[in-house]
Write an enzyme that holds these catalytic residues in place. Sequence first.
Site, PDB file in Angstrom:
ATOM      1  CG  ASP A   9      -1.802   1.210   1.314  1.00 48.90           C
ATOM      2  OD1 ASP A   9      -2.197   1.732   0.252  1.00 48.90           O
ATOM      3  OD2 ASP A   9      -2.099   1.663   2.437  1.00 48.90           O
ATOM      4  CD  GLU A  71      -4.728   1.518  -2.467  1.00 48.99           C
ATOM      5  OE1 GLU A  71      -4.950   2.743  -2.410  1.00 48.99           O
ATOM      6  OE2 GLU A  71      -4.870   0.749  -1.496  1.00 48.99           O
ATOM      7  CG  ASP A 143      -0.613   3.140   6.368  1.00 54.09           C
ATOM      8  OD1 ASP A 143      -1.301   3.614   5.447  1.00 54.09           O
ATOM      9  OD2 ASP A 143      -0.203   3.819   7.329  1.00 54.09           O
TER      10      ASP A 143
END
Length: 184
Positions: A9, A71, A143
């Site tokens: 991420d 992502e 996260d």
Amino acid sequence: MSLRILGIDPGLRTTGFGVIDANGQQLDYVASGTISTTHLSQGNLPERLKVLFEGVREVVQRYQPAQAAVEIVFVNVNPQSTLLLGQARGACISALVSSHQAVSEYTALQMKQAVVGHGRAHKAQVQAMVQRLLRLPGLPGPDAADALGLAIAHAHAGQSLARLSQATPLTRKASGMYRAGRSR
């Protein structure tokens, strides 16, 4: 056969990572955490990108994943923030590719649908479902939870894509490809 998947991420201040082992429908937690650049000044972009690059490479070296999921950046209201996030994402992807990782990309919406069941899930819902799916004793940080969610999404989607690619050939057109850094 178990498949080790690394989820990333990306973020310029904090990049989350999560590693799982997928064996069919069975998902097992391996590790998760964050790579932080908050100790560096905000104006020192090259050094922050270096920390992200080296941090992702260290995670790959330590956990030896077979595949990675990252992502996809969404367009923010502030174009400058979007550009900075894109650079952080680029540093992460470059680290993965330079470590010979197969990289797949998912939007936050796709990850949330895979983990929670709907794309409008809040961070707390993602954290709770990741905890439940991986049988964790406590909530992962936001996260790390998103990174684990990306790995989970890839574990589910990757199996479907593999079956689909066996049924029909998935090929790219040569006109859009580059050879040795030059276009054809």
